[in-house]
Design an enzyme around this catalytic site. Sequence first.
Site, PDB file in Angstrom:
ATOM      1  CG  ASP A   1      52.526  97.118  58.972  1.00  0.00           C
ATOM      2  OD1 ASP A   1      53.497  96.722  58.545  1.00  0.00           O
ATOM      3  OD2 ASP A   1      52.139  98.373  58.649  1.00  0.00           O
TER       4      ASP A   1
ATOM      5  CG  HIS B   1      56.669 103.970  67.287  1.00  0.00           C
ATOM      6  ND1 HIS B   1      56.194 105.057  66.191  1.00  0.00           N
ATOM      7  CD2 HIS B   1      57.466 104.799  67.977  1.00  0.00           C
ATOM      8  CE1 HIS B   1      56.825 106.080  66.471  1.00  0.00           C
ATOM      9  NE2 HIS B   1      57.474 105.966  67.301  1.00  0.00           N
TER      10      HIS B   1
ATOM     11  CB  THR C   1      57.055 109.162  58.370  1.00  0.00           C
ATOM     12  OG1 THR C   1      56.885 109.671  59.684  1.00  0.00           O
ATOM     13  CG2 THR C   1      58.557 109.421  57.683  1.00  0.00           C
ATOM     14  CB  SER C   2      53.100 113.223  58.644  1.00  0.00           C
ATOM     15  OG  SER C   2      52.945 112.727  60.184  1.00  0.00           O
TER      16      SER C   2
ATOM     17  CD  GLN D   1      58.039 107.199  62.228  1.00  0.00           C
ATOM     18  OE1 GLN D   1      57.353 107.839  63.005  1.00  0.00           O
ATOM     19  NE2 GLN D   1      58.133 107.263  61.192  1.00  0.00           N
ATOM     20  CG  ASN D   2      54.526 101.715  59.565  1.00  0.00           C
ATOM     21  OD1 ASN D   2      54.402 102.588  59.961  1.00  0.00           O
ATOM     22  ND2 ASN D   2      54.802 101.408  58.285  1.00  0.00           N
TER      23      ASN D   2
ATOM     24  CB  CYS E   1      50.983  88.422  83.282  1.00  0.00           C
ATOM     25  SG  CYS E   1      52.657  87.540  83.737  1.00  0.00           S
TER      26      CYS E   1
ATOM     27  CB  CYS F   1      53.457  91.064  81.781  1.00  0.00           C
ATOM     28  SG  CYS F   1      52.792  91.417  83.517  1.00  0.00           S
TER      29      CYS F   1
HETATM   30  P1  OAD Z   1      51.342 109.817  59.579  1.00  0.00           P
HETATM   31  O1  OAD Z   1      49.845 109.381  59.721  1.00  0.00           O
HETATM   32  O2  OAD Z   1      51.327 111.043  60.666  1.00  0.00           O
HETATM   33  O3  OAD Z   1      51.699 110.258  58.187  1.00  0.00           O
HETATM   34  C1  OAD Z   1      51.575 109.577  57.260  1.00  0.00           C
HETATM   35  C2  OAD Z   1      52.368 109.684  55.700  1.00  0.00           C
HETATM   36  O4  OAD Z   1      52.070 108.798  54.925  1.00  0.00           O
HETATM   37  C3  OAD Z   1      51.857 111.342  55.409  1.00  0.00           C
HETATM   38  O5  OAD Z   1      52.836 112.096  55.290  1.00  0.00           O
HETATM   39  C4  OAD Z   1      51.314 110.749  54.074  1.00  0.00           C
HETATM   40  O6  OAD Z   1      51.436 111.973  53.116  1.00  0.00           O
HETATM   41  C5  OAD Z   1      51.805 109.569  53.722  1.00  0.00           C
HETATM   42  N1  OAD Z   1      51.392 108.572  52.817  1.00  0.00           N
HETATM   43  C6  OAD Z   1      49.981 108.607  52.659  1.00  0.00           C
HETATM   44  N2  OAD Z   1      49.720 107.350  51.437  1.00  0.00           N
HETATM   45  C7  OAD Z   1      51.013 107.043  51.152  1.00  0.00           C
HETATM   46  C8  OAD Z   1      51.638 106.313  50.162  1.00  0.00           C
HETATM   47  N3  OAD Z   1      50.672 105.496  49.378  1.00  0.00           N
HETATM   48  N4  OAD Z   1      53.112 106.097  50.104  1.00  0.00           N
HETATM   49  C9  OAD Z   1      53.704 106.802  50.673  1.00  0.00           C
HETATM   50  N5  OAD Z   1      53.320 107.560  51.849  1.00  0.00           N
HETATM   51  C10 OAD Z   1      52.274 107.820  52.010  1.00  0.00           C
HETATM   52  O7  OAD Z   1      51.883 108.410  59.985  1.00  0.00           O
HETATM   53  P2  OAD Z   1      53.489 108.392  60.557  1.00  0.00           P
HETATM   54  O8  OAD Z   1      54.198 109.739  60.211  1.00  0.00           O
HETATM   55  O9  OAD Z   1      54.091 107.101  60.260  1.00  0.00           O
HETATM   56  O10 OAD Z   1      52.867 106.190  66.760  1.00  0.00           O
HETATM   57  O11 OAD Z   1      53.350 108.748  62.143  1.00  0.00           O
HETATM   58  C11 OAD Z   1      54.271 108.539  63.201  1.00  0.00           C
HETATM   59  C12 OAD Z   1      53.538 107.872  64.242  1.00  0.00           C
HETATM   60  O12 OAD Z   1      52.441 108.691  64.753  1.00  0.00           O
HETATM   61  C13 OAD Z   1      53.061 106.553  64.291  1.00  0.00           C
HETATM   62  O13 OAD Z   1      53.911 105.448  64.442  1.00  0.00           O
HETATM   63  C14 OAD Z   1      52.301 106.486  65.489  1.00  0.00           C
HETATM   64  C15 OAD Z   1      51.396 107.859  65.304  1.00  0.00           C
HETATM   65  O14 OAD Z   1      50.838 108.357  66.303  1.00  0.00           O
HETATM   66  C16 OAD Z   1      52.344 105.695  67.749  1.00  0.00           C
HETATM   67  O15 OAD Z   1      51.354 105.050  67.625  1.00  0.00           O
HETATM   68  C17 OAD Z   1      53.292 105.580  68.998  1.00  0.00           C
END
Ligand code: OAD
Length: 233
Positions: free
Chosen positions: A97, A112, A181-182, A94-95, A143, A120
């Site tokens: 980077d 994502h 991922t949360s 989902q990242n 563009c 564009c």
């Molecule tokens: P979140 O910010 O919702 O969750 C990050 C997760 O990483 C949490 O569950 C933390 O416990 C965990 N975490 C923190 N430090 C960590 C570490 N050192 N090792 C492993 N885990 C760790 O991020 P995502 O679930 O990725 O979408 O969010 C999903 C989407 O929501 C993103 O792709 C983005 C956001 O809005 C878009 O921009 C479309």
Amino acid sequence: MVEIASTDRVFILTGAGISAESGIPTFRGEGGLWRSYRVEEVGTPEAFRRDPRLVWEFYSMRRRVASAAKPNPGHVALAKLERALEDRLFLCTQNVDSLHEQAGSKRVTHMHGELFKSRCDSCRRAPFDDANTYEPPAEIPRCECGGRIRPHICWFGEVPFDLDRIFQALEECTVFVAVGTSGVVEPAASFVAHVRRRARTIYVGPEEPANKFAFTECHLGKAGEMLPNLFPG
Ligand code: OAD
């Protein structure tokens, strides 16, 4: 250590947590981006139509932060796992980077989008590499067709990329691993529910995700510390 048989197919879903130890902020929780920015102002197509400069300021800031980041041992462990499993591993992130690629992963599905690409917002020109920052007083790039250039990101309200390939890989997998991922953003949050009847489901991260009920194993700890031990290669 996670045992992987020679017949297993492994699906890995990574979220912001895998890049946290590289210095890239997550979205939710303490220090999360959505604590300082409103998603409605910087992360939707409407926001870009209303105030493209503000949206580009946000993504320019994120480009600067991500350019300075280096992969951590979690990214490296997954790249090593790909070398061992080859096409039996499907890495979906989902990242936005590029730290998986920098660690050596060759086949990364960015559902994502990608921070270092732009496209564009009106014509069908393919997304292109773009590491520039566009902040006032710089103009929003245009563009050749006259449309505005936007980040190649899936914003809220838009459909994630490569869902066909992702769901095919989910159908085929026998081991599903989510890292950092949360478990609140769809459709990624439901991938585990989709596979849980026939695949082993494993979560790795410092706290339990919102969808923890769907995992058979939760390994609590930081990705950079846990993944090299869980997947020693
Ligand atoms: P979140 O910010 O919702 O969750 C990050 C997760 O990483 C949490 O569950 C933390 O416990 C965990 N975490 C923190 N430090 C960590 C570490 N050192 N090792 C492993 N885990 C760790 O991020 P995502 O679930 O990725 O979408 O969010 C999903 C989407 O929501 C993103 O792709 C983005 C956001 O809005 C878009 O921009 C479309």
